[in-house]
Design an enzyme around this catalytic site. Sequence first.
Site, PDB file in Angstrom:
ATOM      1  N   ARG A  82      40.503-110.339  32.279  1.00  0.00           N
ATOM      2  CA  ARG A  82      40.884-111.084  31.090  1.00  0.00           C
ATOM      3  C   ARG A  82      41.421-112.465  31.449  1.00  0.00           C
ATOM      4  O   ARG A  82      41.072-113.459  30.855  1.00  0.00           O
ATOM      5  CB  ARG A  82      41.938-110.299  30.325  1.00  0.00           C
ATOM      6  CG  ARG A  82      41.972-110.671  28.860  1.00  0.00           C
ATOM      7  CD  ARG A  82      42.732-109.648  28.060  1.00  0.00           C
ATOM      8  NE  ARG A  82      44.001-109.314  28.661  1.00  0.00           N
ATOM      9  CZ  ARG A  82      44.426-108.075  28.865  1.00  0.00           C
ATOM     10  NH1 ARG A  82      43.680-107.050  28.535  1.00  0.00           N
ATOM     11  NH2 ARG A  82      45.605-107.849  29.407  1.00  0.00           N
ATOM     12  N   ARG A  91      32.051-108.281  35.704  1.00  0.00           N
ATOM     13  CA  ARG A  91      33.414-107.848  36.046  1.00  0.00           C
ATOM     14  C   ARG A  91      33.904-108.577  37.278  1.00  0.00           C
ATOM     15  O   ARG A  91      33.217-108.636  38.298  1.00  0.00           O
ATOM     16  CB  ARG A  91      33.418-106.360  36.342  1.00  0.00           C
ATOM     17  CG  ARG A  91      33.393-105.512  35.097  1.00  0.00           C
ATOM     18  CD  ARG A  91      34.768-105.214  34.597  1.00  0.00           C
ATOM     19  NE  ARG A  91      35.232-103.881  34.977  1.00  0.00           N
ATOM     20  CZ  ARG A  91      34.577-102.748  34.818  1.00  0.00           C
ATOM     21  NH1 ARG A  91      33.374-102.736  34.334  1.00  0.00           N
ATOM     22  NH2 ARG A  91      35.086-101.594  35.144  1.00  0.00           N
ATOM     23  N   ASP A  94      36.312-104.461  40.434  1.00  0.00           N
ATOM     24  CA  ASP A  94      36.239-103.033  40.122  1.00  0.00           C
ATOM     25  C   ASP A  94      37.255-102.311  40.976  1.00  0.00           C
ATOM     26  O   ASP A  94      37.359-102.592  42.170  1.00  0.00           O
ATOM     27  CB  ASP A  94      34.859-102.471  40.505  1.00  0.00           C
ATOM     28  CG  ASP A  94      33.842-102.709  39.419  1.00  0.00           C
ATOM     29  OD1 ASP A  94      34.168-102.474  38.241  1.00  0.00           O
ATOM     30  OD2 ASP A  94      32.719-103.120  39.758  1.00  0.00           O
ATOM     31  N   ASP A  96      38.143 -98.353  41.827  1.00  0.00           N
ATOM     32  CA  ASP A  96      37.713 -96.965  41.616  1.00  0.00           C
ATOM     33  C   ASP A  96      38.558 -96.002  42.442  1.00  0.00           C
ATOM     34  O   ASP A  96      38.934 -96.317  43.570  1.00  0.00           O
ATOM     35  CB  ASP A  96      36.248 -96.794  42.075  1.00  0.00           C
ATOM     36  CG  ASP A  96      35.291 -97.541  41.181  1.00  0.00           C
ATOM     37  OD1 ASP A  96      35.543 -97.614  39.963  1.00  0.00           O
ATOM     38  OD2 ASP A  96      34.276 -98.064  41.698  1.00  0.00           O
TER      39      ASP A  96
END
Length: 415
Positions: A82, A91, A94, A96
């Site tokens: 953002r 993106r 990431d 994970d």
Amino acid sequence: MSRAFLGLGSNVGDRAGYLRDAVRGLDAPDLRVTGRSGVYETVPWGLTGQATYLNQVVAVETTLSPRALLGRCRAVEAALGRVRGERWGPRTVDVDILLYGDATIREPGLAVPHVDLARRAFVLVPLAEVAPGLRLPDGTAVDSLLAASPDRESVWRWDDADAGTIGREVRWYDTLPSTNELARREAEAGAAEGLVVVAEQQTAGRGRLGRVWVSPPGGLWFSIILRPSLGVAQIPLVGLAAAIATAAAIEETTGLHPRLKWPNDVLVGGRKVAGLLLEAGPVRRDSPAWLVAGIGINVNVAPEALPSRPRYPATSLAAATGGSADRGRLLRALLRRLNRDYDELRTRGGEDILAQWRARSETLGRVVHVSTASETIEGLARDVDETGALLVRTRGADRRIVAGDVTGEAEAGAQ
Ligand code: BT5
């Protein structure tokens, strides 16, 4: 407290910066980052012409449940995406969950161990680094998965010295007609300086004067977009700099000692292992709008796959070393060197480039035949001038040659 491993990846913008921010964003009273791997650059899975990723694995100690940890990962992604990315763009980072203690979880939206973990070298390599000897919940050793991984070659170390302008974005394709062709189009469309386009293979690779450049899988075929504010006369020096960077990177990663044949060929054991094609855009105020430096290196190419009757004897790094070379490491070593020398060229001029080129030259001090568009000149290759032109002494005078093919070299002393 549970121990978990998180995988981080970014392939847009300041990738290393996003990884650093993500690690910082994860740290909290209920989650401590206890270890982190080095940063690795990886070829995007599927080779669709995406930018390469930077990947890293961190070890954490946390009181969060797996679900809550997943929420934390998503929150970090969202915060970075953002603040710094486009709303609907790719993106920026990431995060994970790879492993959570010995847990095996298969729930909607939450799979632990991560579904890709066992197959993807970009996860296994940093995981093995941060947790040597680690085993998955089912007892499988990470090391054995890594040994069996088919894409180990597509992951290599990256460090902050690799953050220069040239290679800030590296786009990796499976098959292209020619990386130079694509890079030219990107340059004309306004692509930033430093974009690098790589193809696993080219179907219409080209050399100078429209010649064919044979580009099977296993080689390193790529093009770099540059926008130097250099006068037209100095442009060939960029070619010399790229040839020097190629030779230096081959030396650094293989231990071979390449030499340079004027203008831009890289030789190993007297045979051509790499060639370079420099193309320039329209000139405005004595400076080209863009340059594309296309470099082809026969890395892990079998001798049978090279042209059978090349203009100049050819070889590959694999043939010269009897082993295989890491193309990613080679590419990064080359770009690191080129960043340095290109900066030097723009800020202080060509002296250093010329000195380096002379020191590696196979051409100077020999009697050569140079074929230009209009004639063949035979004489002693005496030096290169300040623009990179070859000076050939013939009948007592120097001829200045800006473009041509050098062949039939022989030791000056033997003539
Ligand atoms: C060159 O031309 O040496 C420039 C080669 C540039 C290739 C890169 S690959 C990435 C980028 N995208 C492109 O489409 N091109 C650039 P030149 O000096 O003209 O040498 C061409 C000659 O080398 C051919 O006529 C063949 O005889 C020979 N040759 C062709 N493929 C070769 C190979 N893989 N290795 C060695 N020699 C080759």
